[in-house]
Design a protein around this motif. Sequence first.
Motif, PDB file in Angstrom:
ATOM      1  N   GLY A 202       1.061  -1.486  -0.375  1.00 16.23           N
ATOM      2  CA  GLY A 202      -0.340  -0.166   0.761  1.00 16.23           C
ATOM      3  C   GLY A 202       0.731   1.298  -0.227  1.00 16.23           C
ATOM      4  N   THR A 203       1.980   1.253   1.022  1.00 15.75           N
ATOM      5  CA  THR A 203       2.848   2.435   1.020  1.00 15.75           C
ATOM      6  C   THR A 203       3.688   2.537  -0.473  1.00 15.75           C
ATOM      7  OG1 THR A 203       3.068   2.271   3.099  1.00 15.75           O
ATOM      8  CG2 THR A 203       5.458   3.597   2.041  1.00 15.75           C
ATOM      9  N   ALA A 204       3.740   1.594  -1.129  1.00 11.80           N
ATOM     10  CA  ALA A 204       4.818   1.322  -2.178  1.00 11.80           C
ATOM     11  C   ALA A 204       4.141   1.970  -3.031  1.00 11.80           C
ATOM     12  CB  ALA A 204       5.655  -0.159  -2.879  1.00 11.80           C
ATOM     13  N   LEU A 206       1.505   4.272  -2.761  1.00  6.36           N
ATOM     14  CA  LEU A 206       0.729   5.481  -3.000  1.00  6.36           C
ATOM     15  C   LEU A 206       1.465   7.178  -3.906  1.00  6.36           C
ATOM     16  CD1 LEU A 206       0.867   5.791   1.328  1.00  6.36           C
ATOM     17  CD2 LEU A 206      -1.017   6.138  -0.032  1.00  6.36           C
ATOM     18  N   PRO A 207       2.854   6.936  -4.084  1.00  7.72           N
ATOM     19  CA  PRO A 207       3.273   8.040  -4.454  1.00  7.72           C
ATOM     20  C   PRO A 207       2.570   8.242  -5.955  1.00  7.72           C
ATOM     21  CG  PRO A 207       5.250   6.961  -4.378  1.00  7.72           C
ATOM     22  CD  PRO A 207       4.256   6.143  -4.471  1.00  7.72           C
ATOM     23  N   ALA A 208       2.054   7.184  -6.917  1.00  4.45           N
ATOM     24  CA  ALA A 208       0.589   7.434  -7.813  1.00  4.45           C
ATOM     25  C   ALA A 208      -0.136   8.846  -7.802  1.00  4.45           C
ATOM     26  CB  ALA A 208      -0.451   5.656  -8.188  1.00  4.45           C
ATOM     27  N   THR A 222       8.207   2.010  -8.262  1.00  5.95           N
ATOM     28  CA  THR A 222       7.923   1.777  -7.139  1.00  5.95           C
ATOM     29  C   THR A 222       9.392   2.096  -6.118  1.00  5.95           C
ATOM     30  OG1 THR A 222       8.217  -0.367  -6.666  1.00  5.95           O
ATOM     31  CG2 THR A 222       6.095   0.556  -6.594  1.00  5.95           C
ATOM     32  N   LEU A 223      10.650   2.232  -7.125  1.00  8.12           N
ATOM     33  CA  LEU A 223      12.339   2.306  -7.293  1.00  8.12           C
ATOM     34  C   LEU A 223      12.166   3.789  -6.407  1.00  8.12           C
ATOM     35  CD1 LEU A 223      13.886   0.206  -6.155  1.00  8.12           C
ATOM     36  CD2 LEU A 223      14.872   0.711  -7.958  1.00  8.12           C
ATOM     37  N   THR A 224      11.557   4.411  -8.179  1.00  9.68           N
ATOM     38  CA  THR A 224      11.770   6.150  -8.284  1.00  9.68           C
ATOM     39  C   THR A 224      10.915   6.912  -7.775  1.00  9.68           C
ATOM     40  OG1 THR A 224      11.155   6.278 -10.565  1.00  9.68           O
ATOM     41  CG2 THR A 224      14.059   4.680 -10.223  1.00  9.68           C
ATOM     42  N   ASN A 225       9.864   6.029  -8.110  1.00  7.48           N
ATOM     43  CA  ASN A 225       8.533   6.692  -7.981  1.00  7.48           C
ATOM     44  C   ASN A 225       7.840   7.473  -9.270  1.00  7.48           C
ATOM     45  OD1 ASN A 225       8.379   5.342  -4.796  1.00  7.48           O
ATOM     46  ND2 ASN A 225       8.966   7.825  -3.958  1.00  7.48           N
ATOM     47  N   ALA A 226       9.280   7.159 -10.086  1.00 11.50           N
ATOM     48  CA  ALA A 226       8.317   8.084 -11.445  1.00 11.50           C
ATOM     49  C   ALA A 226       7.119   7.303 -11.644  1.00 11.50           C
ATOM     50  CB  ALA A 226       8.913   7.628 -12.008  1.00 11.50           C
TER      51      ALA A 226
HETATM   52  C1  LIG Z   1       9.412   7.131  -3.009  1.00 16.36           C
HETATM   53  O1  LIG Z   1       7.774   7.695  -1.764  1.00 16.36           O
HETATM   54  C2  LIG Z   1       7.885   7.559  -0.570  1.00 16.36           C
HETATM   55  C3  LIG Z   1       6.958   8.142   0.197  1.00 16.36           C
HETATM   56  O2  LIG Z   1       5.647   7.273  -0.559  1.00 16.36           O
HETATM   57  C4  LIG Z   1       9.203   7.636  -0.237  1.00 16.36           C
HETATM   58  O3  LIG Z   1       9.231   7.495   1.377  1.00 16.36           O
HETATM   59  C5  LIG Z   1      10.949   7.207  -0.861  1.00 16.36           C
HETATM   60  O4  LIG Z   1      11.327   8.326  -0.625  1.00 16.36           O
HETATM   61  C6  LIG Z   1      10.474   7.699  -2.551  1.00 16.36           C
HETATM   62  N1  LIG Z   1      11.510   7.465  -2.691  1.00 16.36           N
HETATM   63  C7  LIG Z   1      11.995   7.758  -4.196  1.00 16.36           C
HETATM   64  C8  LIG Z   1      13.505   7.293  -4.416  1.00 16.36           C
HETATM   65  O5  LIG Z   1      11.829   9.047  -4.068  1.00 16.36           O
END
Ligand SMILES: *[C@@H]1O[C@H](CO)[C@@H](O)[C@H](O)[C@H]1NC(C)=O
Length: 592
Positions: A202-204, A206-208, A222-226
């Motif tokens: 769920g946390t991984a 969330l950046p979506a 989920t690694l880069t949040n792109a």
């Molecule tokens: C991605 O987002 C999470 C918060 O949801 C954060 O904890 C993590 O550091 C972020 N990762 C990057 C690579 O920015």
Amino acid sequence: MLSSLRGNMSRIPTFREAMALLAGRPLRWVPQLIALLFVIWYFAVIRGINSEQYIYSYGTDLPPPIGHPHRPPLYRPPTATADDWKLRAHQVRDAFIHSYKGYREHAFPADELKPMTGKGRNNFNGAWSITMYDALSTMFVMGLRDYFDDAVQKIADADYMTTKPQQYVPFFETVIRHLGGLLSAYALSEEPILLKQADKLGTALLPAFNTESGFPMYALNTLTNATHGSWTGHTLWAEALSNQLEYKYLAHLTGKAEYFEKSVVCSSCTNQTLLTVCFLPNGIPKTGAPSNTQFSVGAFADSGHEYLLKQWLMTSRSEPKIRDLYLQASKSIIETLLYVTPDREILYVTDVDLRRTQSRAKGKDIVEDTESVVTAHPSGSFEHLSCFLPGLLTLGVQTLDLSPSDKELHSWAAEGLAYSCWLSYADQLTGLGPDIMSMKLFPNSSEGLWLPKVEQWKKDGRQGQSRRDYTNYKKTYLLRPEAIESFYLMWRTTGDPVWRERGWTVFKAIQKFTRTPVGYAIVMDVDNSAKSAPVKDEMPSYFLAETLKYLFLLFTDEDILPLDKWVFNTEAHPLPIFEWTDAEKKLYNITS
Ligand SMILES: *[C@@H]1O[C@H](CO)[C@@H](O)[C@H](O)[C@H]1NC(C)=O
Ligand SMILES: *[C@@H]1O[C@H](CO)[C@@H](O)[C@H](O)[C@H]1NC(C)=O
Ligand SMILES: *[C@@H]1O[C@H](CO)[C@@H](O)[C@H](O)[C@H]1NC(C)=O
């Protein structure tokens, strides 16, 4: 021609001589060639394309059409005994074991099994074994503890980090299949590791939600949040509005407000005006504004409608605003998307394009807009995916406090549509339903609208009366669950055993036409019953999550997952109905 050749020569000419002869007078051949080409074209193309039309002629004992708004089916099969049902449920359980065993032995850890070649297929992100997650809650419901424990062990090691920069996880599919699967399996089994993993996933994901509108992006790494959008560049309603069941339940289990807040923005910023005056639009770009004038309950919008009613149910009917959105949406659907066909009067749900037509006063050089009128243009397509709607409507009838006339209307719509979904199976030579049908429209399409016909029928003293007026537009049966899902909900809400019998007929067709030595495969043409109906080398994970689960529940006498205790997410993963605590109500500003 041959005789004239013979007349001139005492022997059959050589190829060269014949060619020379022909070259001498080529024009003579032209009419014959054209005629031949025409005949070939007529039989191959015209008769071929319209072959569905001819089925109708075999059909004196076709199942009866639904007719005007509500007509009880003429033929009701005798109902099986309790022992028969036990046996039937057992056969579905065997079908599940067959397909999961095939996946586990031949495809794991790939996403899905190729049921004909017995290989793995990575059509999602390739690393998160989608079939295993999707099968979890079904294993538990069927009491397959060994498979369940084996899967839990594998799941315990997952970290939900993509490993390559170009690897993207589709947000919606991952929420409904992986996250929904984990949460449901946790609710059923109370294995702590499943909640821990659901929280991690769920946390991984969330950046979506990090968009201007708060609507989630199509996919993320989920690694880069792109993140990135879908091929259309838009977020679809179904995708934007189908994560609240999972995220709200996760918020309730973990106490993490972020889960609630991120996902709930999706239902509160839904354009209220639009919902009131029309219905849900299909596509929304990043800003949250509608992107086109296409309205439907099919592929692009289906679970958006579903999650409105189900959110209200899951949180013990404590969020009336969401219930009201469902009421508005379903009212609009019934008014504007339900049509009947001209001859056989099959009730169906389609999509319409709301086009602004301009009537113009033409001056000598000036074209002036005098008024513009919005007209609905129904496409006439009836998607298998839309067959979830009768199930949703009947669930609404049972759980909402509807006025007597709305109750009647919604249950007619539910029964009529579920019947048409059944018909789409029963009409085909395989007994399996096509993915998309193209329904015959009235010459003036608005004459096909269902609601005015209901009104007229009431005025005429409620008399019904009544052939195949559609073509199979997409002939595949993709092992989809929606029709069976609706049969299950019809059975549980109305108690009419005819839905169980229909489900049993469908299951027999699935066994006959889709089973392979290691799994179950897609049928390419539902209206071709040749012994080896052509099949495609795919077994979607939802077959294990949904199709087989709903069949099993339909045939099981015991109400394993009572509808007043459980809500199924759109992937058929049951989530428990819970009550927000006072602290949560305060924190999330929930007022009833
Ligand atoms: C991605 O987002 C999470 C918060 O949801 C954060 O904890 C993590 O550091 C972020 N990762 C990057 C690579 O920015
Ligand atoms: C909602 O849609 C209506 C009609 O298209 C539009 O007039 C209105 O500005 C929209 N509201 C928001 C908040 O986007
Ligand atoms: C089409 O049918 C509708 C409803 O019966 C009617 O109001 C409309 O005038 C008709 N349009 C045309 C072009 O005949």
